[in-house]
Structures are given as structure tokens and as C-alpha cells.
Design an enzyme around this catalytic site. Sequence first.
Site, PDB file in Angstrom:
ATOM      1  N   HIS A 118       0.260   5.978   6.645  1.00 18.66           N
ATOM      2  CA  HIS A 118      -0.549   6.973   5.916  1.00 18.66           C
ATOM      3  C   HIS A 118      -1.913   7.071   6.618  1.00 18.66           C
ATOM      4  O   HIS A 118      -2.387   8.164   6.915  1.00 18.66           O
ATOM      5  CB  HIS A 118      -0.695   6.538   4.467  1.00 18.66           C
ATOM      6  CG  HIS A 118      -1.569   7.420   3.633  1.00 18.66           C
ATOM      7  ND1 HIS A 118      -1.229   8.702   3.295  1.00 18.66           N
ATOM      8  CD2 HIS A 118      -2.777   7.194   3.051  1.00 18.66           C
ATOM      9  CE1 HIS A 118      -2.195   9.233   2.547  1.00 18.66           C
ATOM     10  NE2 HIS A 118      -3.146   8.342   2.386  1.00 18.66           N
ATOM     11  N   HIS A 123      -1.437   6.695  -7.047  1.00 22.22           N
ATOM     12  CA  HIS A 123      -1.423   8.002  -7.730  1.00 22.22           C
ATOM     13  C   HIS A 123      -0.254   8.108  -8.711  1.00 22.22           C
ATOM     14  O   HIS A 123       0.791   7.497  -8.514  1.00 22.22           O
ATOM     15  CB  HIS A 123      -1.258   9.141  -6.709  1.00 22.22           C
ATOM     16  CG  HIS A 123      -2.434   9.328  -5.819  1.00 22.22           C
ATOM     17  ND1 HIS A 123      -3.464  10.195  -6.099  1.00 22.22           N
ATOM     18  CD2 HIS A 123      -2.739   8.767  -4.628  1.00 22.22           C
ATOM     19  CE1 HIS A 123      -4.361  10.160  -5.123  1.00 22.22           C
ATOM     20  NE2 HIS A 123      -3.947   9.304  -4.209  1.00 22.22           N
ATOM     21  N   HIS A 157      -7.277   1.570   1.886  1.00 21.26           N
ATOM     22  CA  HIS A 157      -7.478   2.437   3.061  1.00 21.26           C
ATOM     23  C   HIS A 157      -8.712   3.293   2.832  1.00 21.26           C
ATOM     24  O   HIS A 157      -9.288   3.295   1.748  1.00 21.26           O
ATOM     25  CB  HIS A 157      -6.231   3.267   3.365  1.00 21.26           C
ATOM     26  CG  HIS A 157      -5.886   4.319   2.332  1.00 21.26           C
ATOM     27  ND1 HIS A 157      -5.490   3.997   1.046  1.00 21.26           N
ATOM     28  CD2 HIS A 157      -5.883   5.678   2.396  1.00 21.26           C
ATOM     29  CE1 HIS A 157      -5.247   5.118   0.377  1.00 21.26           C
ATOM     30  NE2 HIS A 157      -5.491   6.153   1.171  1.00 21.26           N
ATOM     31  N   ASP A 216     -10.928   9.254  -1.951  1.00 20.76           N
ATOM     32  CA  ASP A 216     -10.470   9.101  -3.337  1.00 20.76           C
ATOM     33  C   ASP A 216     -10.045   7.654  -3.641  1.00 20.76           C
ATOM     34  O   ASP A 216      -9.627   7.358  -4.761  1.00 20.76           O
ATOM     35  CB  ASP A 216      -9.347  10.097  -3.674  1.00 20.76           C
ATOM     36  CG  ASP A 216      -8.085   9.877  -2.863  1.00 20.76           C
ATOM     37  OD1 ASP A 216      -8.185   9.552  -1.665  1.00 20.76           O
ATOM     38  OD2 ASP A 216      -6.982  10.028  -3.427  1.00 20.76           O
ATOM     39  N   HIS A 217     -10.193   6.769  -2.663  1.00 18.25           N
ATOM     40  CA  HIS A 217      -9.914   5.336  -2.888  1.00 18.25           C
ATOM     41  C   HIS A 217     -11.157   4.457  -2.725  1.00 18.25           C
ATOM     42  O   HIS A 217     -11.191   3.345  -3.243  1.00 18.25           O
ATOM     43  CB  HIS A 217      -8.801   4.855  -1.940  1.00 18.25           C
ATOM     44  CG  HIS A 217      -7.478   5.495  -2.239  1.00 18.25           C
ATOM     45  ND1 HIS A 217      -6.435   4.821  -2.817  1.00 18.25           N
ATOM     46  CD2 HIS A 217      -7.060   6.781  -2.088  1.00 18.25           C
ATOM     47  CE1 HIS A 217      -5.418   5.662  -3.003  1.00 18.25           C
ATOM     48  NE2 HIS A 217      -5.775   6.849  -2.566  1.00 18.25           N
ATOM     49  N   ASP A 239      -1.610   4.314  -0.871  1.00 18.40           N
ATOM     50  CA  ASP A 239      -0.875   5.561  -0.655  1.00 18.40           C
ATOM     51  C   ASP A 239       0.263   5.376   0.349  1.00 18.40           C
ATOM     52  O   ASP A 239       0.580   6.304   1.101  1.00 18.40           O
ATOM     53  CB  ASP A 239      -1.822   6.661  -0.147  1.00 18.40           C
ATOM     54  CG  ASP A 239      -2.770   7.149  -1.230  1.00 18.40           C
ATOM     55  OD1 ASP A 239      -2.646   6.720  -2.391  1.00 18.40           O
ATOM     56  OD2 ASP A 239      -3.650   7.973  -0.899  1.00 18.40           O
ATOM     57  N   HIS A 294      -9.573   6.517   2.651  1.00 14.72           N
ATOM     58  CA  HIS A 294      -9.725   7.845   2.046  1.00 14.72           C
ATOM     59  C   HIS A 294     -10.717   7.817   0.869  1.00 14.72           C
ATOM     60  O   HIS A 294     -10.737   6.882   0.073  1.00 14.72           O
ATOM     61  CB  HIS A 294      -8.374   8.393   1.591  1.00 14.72           C
ATOM     62  CG  HIS A 294      -7.530   8.843   2.745  1.00 14.72           C
ATOM     63  ND1 HIS A 294      -6.166   8.967   2.674  1.00 14.72           N
ATOM     64  CD2 HIS A 294      -7.871   9.190   4.012  1.00 14.72           C
ATOM     65  CE1 HIS A 294      -5.702   9.384   3.845  1.00 14.72           C
ATOM     66  NE2 HIS A 294      -6.718   9.521   4.677  1.00 14.72           N
TER      67      HIS A 294
HETATM   68 ZN   LIG Z   1      -4.864   8.268   1.030  1.00 14.77          ZN
END
Ligand SMILES: [Zn+2]
Length: 254
Positions: free
Chosen positions: A111, A166, A53, A57-58, A128, A55
Amino acid sequence: MLEIVPVKAFKDNYVWTLRNATHAAVVDPGEAQPVLDYLAREKLELAAILATHHHADHVGGIAELLQRHRVPVYGPRNEPIPTLTQPVSGGDKVSVPELGVEFSVLDIPGHTRAHIAYYGAGSLFCGDTLFACGCGRLFEGTAEQMYASLDKLARLPDDTKVYCGHEYTLANIGFAKAVEPGNAALRKRETRDRGLREAGRPTLPSTLGEEKATNPFLRCQEPAVVDSVNKYLGSRVSDPVRVFAAIRDWKNKF
Ligand SMILES: [Zn+2]
């Protein structure tokens, strides 16, 4: 032989790295440097990047990885990820011939609006959406969508290894115990996972069978979970989507 190793990024992200003796593919590289360091140290050639996805941080490390390695970048067709070269969605296959693996792409919105998972080699990379003993927040989707997405994942074989994005497991178990204090499997899991963290090791992967036995978000039809949710709400609901939505709301405030 295929191995799956965690490369740590930021505070609690895992960049799951699939590797054999010569090549590697990475899932959700939010940061490039830890991946570049790992590839250099292990003398591996990057073969592919998979994103679940959009985001940061990915996907934040993808552009820098591409400067050093020209590889295909797979990711959700309907999310804004400018570095994608191979947009995919539910029903598509992703193969990494250098590693001899093929994944099925599953649509699991909730998400984010077009979040996907990769399922193959007995393993599930679910970003996530499904966490160990928890699930992602609903940033762009509805409770109905997330419930359906988790239900789709729960139908995969029980021995499927779950690789999420995570290390949230111990906090998630703390909440799960509030929902289901009488769950013996949950207590066993807590003892084991606490030990793993104290030894500096990841609690992942878990298995789907274990998630189904301990993760409250996959247990919305268990009488003990439904009772607990009704106490929280001070009303009577039994529809699993409403139970799910209440657990998600409770977790946000926990
Ligand atoms: Zn995320």
C-alpha cells in the site's frame, strides 16, 4: 484488563484505542479531536501512539496529540512521518508497559513502501494492507510485495483478531461475491456484517481464519477464484501473484 475500542475519525477511519482502567495507546490517529474527547471522557492518560504508514488520514492527528501528551510515537522507519520518535521496522518489538502489552513489528509493504503492522495480544493492527474482506490499493508498492505481505499476515494464527484502518467491509463483500458467488462463508458473513452496520456497530475486528475463508485477496490459489479471474482476464493465469494483481485491478474498476 486490556480492551480495544474503536474511536471513529473522518468518514470511515477507525483509531483503534487500546486501554485499561488508567491508560490508552492509539493506532493511526488521523485526527486528534476524537481521541482527545475519548481520553477526557474516560479519564485516561495517553501512553503511546502507533502508526502503520504515512498517509495523512492515519498520522494527521499526531502533532496535536503530542502538544497535550508527551508520549513515544512508533512508526515505520522508512516513511516520511516527521512526528515519529521511535522509528521501527520488521523484527522490532514495541512494548507499552502501562498496558502490559508487547507487539512484534511486521514489514508489510505494498500500500505504501514501508507499511508496517503490529502483532501482539492475539491482535493484528494492519492499517491499510489487509482489510476486512479486501486489501489496500497499491500506491507505492508492487503486486509482488503486496501478495507477499498478505501471505505473511495469513500465516499468523487463525484466531488472530484483525483490526484494520477503515470500515469498508460491506463494499468489499459486494466485490468478493462477484469474484466468488458460490462461497457460502461469504454469504454468512454478509448477513452478519449487514446486521452489525444496521445496528450502527463496526464489522471489526474480524479474524484471520474468517479472512482466509472469505477474502478473495487471500484466496488467490482457490480454484473458484482462479477461474473467476480467468473469466475476467479472458486468458489463463494461475500464478498467485498474477491472480492477485488481476483481482486488485478488477476491484479498482468495480
Ligand atoms: Zn493509506
